[in-house]
Design an enzyme around this catalytic site. Structure first.
Site, short mmCIF file in Angstrom:
data_model
loop_
_atom_site.label_atom_id
_atom_site.label_comp_id
_atom_site.label_asym_id
_atom_site.label_seq_id
_atom_site.Cartn_x
_atom_site.Cartn_y
_atom_site.Cartn_z
N THR A 113 0.70 -1.28 -0.06
CA THR A 113 -0.22 -0.02 -0.16
C THR A 113 0.95 1.23 -0.13
O THR A 113 0.21 2.23 -0.40
CB THR A 113 -0.83 -0.03 1.18
N ARG A 114 2.07 1.22 0.32
CA ARG A 114 3.11 2.28 0.22
C ARG A 114 4.55 1.76 -0.05
O ARG A 114 4.72 0.95 0.59
CB ARG A 114 2.92 3.22 1.51
N ILE B 143 6.93 -0.20 2.25
CA ILE B 143 6.97 0.41 3.77
C ILE B 143 5.60 0.15 4.45
O ILE B 143 5.54 0.39 5.50
CB ILE B 143 7.63 1.88 3.78
N SER B 144 4.61 -0.11 3.60
CA SER B 144 3.37 -0.47 4.22
C SER B 144 2.82 -1.48 3.42
O SER B 144 2.64 -1.38 2.11
CB SER B 144 2.68 0.79 4.47
N SER B 145 1.85 -2.32 4.01
CA SER B 145 1.10 -3.13 3.48
C SER B 145 0.13 -4.01 4.32
O SER B 145 0.00 -3.76 5.56
CB SER B 145 2.21 -4.47 2.92
#
Length: 789
Positions: free
Chosen positions: A413-414, A422-424
């Site tokens: 997601t990022r 760095i985001s998931s």
């Protein structure tokens, strides 16, 4: 004749009516431009009516799925083409029904003959059908055009603007004539990068307005195709003393015919930017309930209104800047590359907004069953959470199939500037496994570090309790809060903070959290996670040990954490104050590198010269087959028991010729004075049957001390094989692990191998470790270290 209701179509076919017959020219163009592939082709005929085109494609050699949303059409098609083989006649509304009946592997040809003008959400349907095309496939639309259609029947035809829009985003568009019908052959993905665009400059000194964000019963957002060639949300300027919510409701009715009550309109954000240098203030109004029939009321301003899938908003072409920013305030991240804006989210209470397609329900149940069948969700509360919480609404940029992948797939997601995730949203099986490890009682209060919303909602649902979720990234927290408002239960609190600091003091329950879960890779264990945990509570976290990560279930007993369970896993890296880049020493111009994930880097003087010399090899005699090839327990065993452990990583293909390590892989290693040894598995038996192939562990070494280092690694492999390894990959023996505060004296620690971090001391007791392994080889001190990840 322009029908708008299903019963009108049902009556049309029941009365024996049909459509213009398939012409010879159409047949010629089909044969010329979309011939059947040599290996046979799969075709989908959408809006098949009485089946004339589907039957023709079947006779040509295609295997055909022919779909129509009316029972009477499908009944006539079966009756009129009873002798045709290779056709499945399917009653399916392509706009509204779950497409479970369609082939998941896609189609070589998709056709819509005389049906496209009757589609309401044209952009969404064209994009969705494009995603179902196999590589090299084609979407063929055969349609009347306004220029060749009497004015009283123009509802069945497309004008030139609509034909242009239909072709937008496809790699190639061929337009041919079939006796007055437009014959369009579209190829390539239907993907047109979204751009946020402005209108012409205004003459005012300032602009204020309200935009309505409205979704249908499947969670799709309403957008209008304006005469200016861009997509817009319903909305406009306020009038007199009218408030923003009332303005949005009024504009919605005036532009689309949909009716909402102002009590169901919530001003959620105020956006401040400028248009051609003129200040602009936009109120984002989320309308949660509406009635009416969608119509194009202001035909001079809009061509049509339709509902769009959120995951497709990255490829819809031009969209008005305030509309794009308003959508981003409700679903952050679904439209990339937006211009900067100042946003003032309002602390307004609004109910969650329901809505999801039937396909999401089906895929969620399938995902849950996959996780259950894998043994990751043994308890009914966790199973119920997987079946209930809408995962796709916490990853709206992903299509449903990706959001509900039941395998090992996370939804990124990022990413940072380098493209690193760095985001998931983690793989569903791993989330379920970690929640099970929390061992929560009903009504539990849980701390989560690393937010996103979905995992926290799963926990809250499974425990029927509350969750405090923190994240260091402001964007992630804003996104989490937005999604929780849209689809949450109201039992999750999202906070912007460094997870290593724990929860803000006022949110910590008396006696501590019942459980804590960390959802990113951690090199160290924060004291706050232990201190804020109730006695006997569980801390579940991915911990790096020697560079290898395991999700570990810890139980708090006083100042000590005791490991109860290990799970193989991988997460995004820690971005907070505990994040630690591993010291790296490059070798051979960067082709190789030594990584020192725990402890300081040591000197490598003379090592490059050794690597250019003879390679020493020692066979361990320990073999493995494909069925039991996983060696993660060997890696962790070596990393936690061998003094001076490091990893040798290959970054270039040239490294394989020197070391035998493939590019982007690494191997457990030991370093001596101008010497190096490492472990690698080598195929020793080949076979056309995968289960008969065999590999053996070898210790490779370079330099004068290489043979001695290699023997140490061989002894490690033999100890692992004797005491830890099992034939079943998931049954290898785990160590007894306890975690003690930093500064605990050696004589206060239990017997075992000690791995020191900054905040704690880890003590490992592996099976068979009373066996004395060879001692460490003397090494030089560090002479050069490069910090890196």
């Amino acid at each position: 004749m322009t029908y708008t209701e299903r019963d009108e179509w049902e009556q049309h076919y029941r009365e024996g009516k049909g459509w213009r017959r398939l012409g010879e020219r159409e047949q010629e163009l089909l044969a010329e431009h979309v011939p059947v592939p040599e290996s046979g082709g799969l075709a989908l005929d959408v809006g098949c009516g009485t089946g004339e085109l589907a039957a023709h494609l079947a006779r040509a050699g295609y295997t055909v799925d022919a779909v129509d949303f009316t029972d009477s059409a499908i009944a006539r098609a079966r009756e009129e083409h009873v002798g045709i083989e290779g056709v499945r006649w399917l009653q399916l509304d392509i706009e509204r029904d779950d497409p479970a009946l369609l082939h998941e592997e896609g189609y070589d040809l998709i056709t819509m003959r005389l049906a496209y003008p009757f589609v309401r959400d044209r952009g969404r349907i064209a994009h969705g059908l494009g995603e179902r095309l196999r590589e090299g496939g084609a979407f063929v639309v055969i349609t009347p055009t306004v220029d060749n259609t009497p004015s009283e029947r123009r509802g069945i035809a497309l004008d030139e603007d609509e034909i242009t829009l239909l072709g937008a985003g496809w790699e190639t568009v061929e337009r041919l004539d079939a006796d007055g019908l437009a014959f369009l052959v579209l190829r390539g993905p239907c993907h047109l990068d979204t751009r946020a665009v402005e209108k012409r400059p205004t003459t005012g000194h300032a602009l204020t307005g309200a935009l309505a964000v409205v979704t249908d019963d499947a969670g799709r957002v309403l957008l209008g195709r304006s005469r200016l060639g861009m997509l817009e949300l319903p909305g406009g300027k306020t009038t007199g003393p009218e408030n923003f919510a009332a303005a949005a409701v009024r504009e919605l009715a005036e532009e689309t015919g949909l009716v909402a009550n102002p009590s169901d309109a919530h001003v959620v954000t105020m956006l401040v930017d400028d248009s051609h240098g003129i200040p602009r203030l936009t109120a984002v109004v989320r309308i949660t309930t509406w009635t009416g029939t969608l119509t194009t009321v202001e035909a001079d301003k809009f061509d049509r209104w339709e509902f769009f899938d959120l995951h497709a908003l990255a490829c819809v072409g031009d969209i008005f800047v305030p509309a794009a920013l308003a959508i981003d305030s409700v679903w952050p991240g679904v439209i990339p590359g937006l211009p900067p804006v100042v946003s003032y989210p309002l602390a307004t209470e609004r109910p969650p907004v329901p809505g999801e397609p039937d396909e999401a329900v089906r895929l969620r149940q399938a995902m849950a069953q996959t996780v259950i069948d894998g043994g990751w969700a043994p308890s009914e509360p966790v199973r119920d959470a997987l079946r209930t919480v809408p995962r796709h609404r916490f990853a709206p940029e992903a299509n449903l199939a990706a959001a509900y992948d039941g395998g090992d797939r996370a939804v990124i997601t990022r990413r940072d500037a380098t493209g690193t995730a760095i985001s998931s949203v983690s793989a569903a099986w791993l989330q379920a496994d970690m929640i099970e490890s929390l061992r929560l009682r009903p009504g539990a209060i849980v701390f989560e570090a690393g937010s996103g919303g979905y995992d926290a909602e799963l926990i809250a649902h499974a425990a029927d309790g509350r969750v405090v979720s923190v994240d260091i990234d402001p964007w992630v927290v804003r996104r989490t809060r937005a999604f929780l408002a849209e689809a949450g239960s109201g039992r999750v609190t999202a906070v912007e903070a460094d997870g290593a600091l724990g929860a803000p003091a006022h949110l910590v329950p008396r006696g501590g959290f019942d459980g804590s879960v960390i959802t990113y890779n951690c090199w160290d264990i924060s004291p706050a996670w232990r201190d804020q945990l109730a006695e006997g509570g569980r801390l579940v976290m991915p911990l790096e040990m020697g560079g290898y990560t395991r999700a570990i279930e810890f139980e708090r007993r006083g100042e000590v954490l005791h490991a109860r369970r290990f799970t193989y896993c991988g997460f995004v890296r820690d971005q907070g104050q505990q994040g630690r880049p591993a010291p790296i020493v490059p070798l051979l111009d960067g082709a190789l590198a030594l990584r020192f994930d725990d402890g300081p880097a040591v000197g490598t003087q003379g090592l490059e010269e050794a690597l250019r010399g003879r390679r020493h090899e020692v066979a361990t005699g320990v073999t493995m087959r494909a069925a039991n090839s996983y060696f993660g327990s060997l890696q962790l065993f070596a990393a936690t028991t061998v003094p001076g452990f490091c990893r040798l990583a290959a970054h270039q293909e040239s490294a394989e010729a020197v070391t035998g390590i493939a590019k982007d892989r690494d191997a457990p290693a030991l370093l001596g004075e101008a010497s190096l040894a490492y472990l690698i598995h080598v195929q020793t038996k080949d076979s056309h049957r995968r289960e008969d192939k065999e590999w053996e562990w070898f210790a490779y070494a370079f330099g004068e001390q290489g043979p001695e280092l290699a023997e140490r690694l061989v002894a490690t492999v033999l100890a692992w094989d004797r005491h830890i390894r099992t034939e079943a990959n998931d049954e290898h023996s785990d160590p007894v692990l306890s975690v003690h505060p930093a500064g605990t004296p050696d004589d206060a620690l239990p017997a075992g191998d000690v791995l020191d971090k900054v905040n704690c001391r880890l003590v490992f007791r592996w099976p068979g470790r009373d066996v004395v392994l060879p001692g460490p080889v003397e090494r030089p001190v560090a002479d050069a270290v490069t910090e890196g990840v």
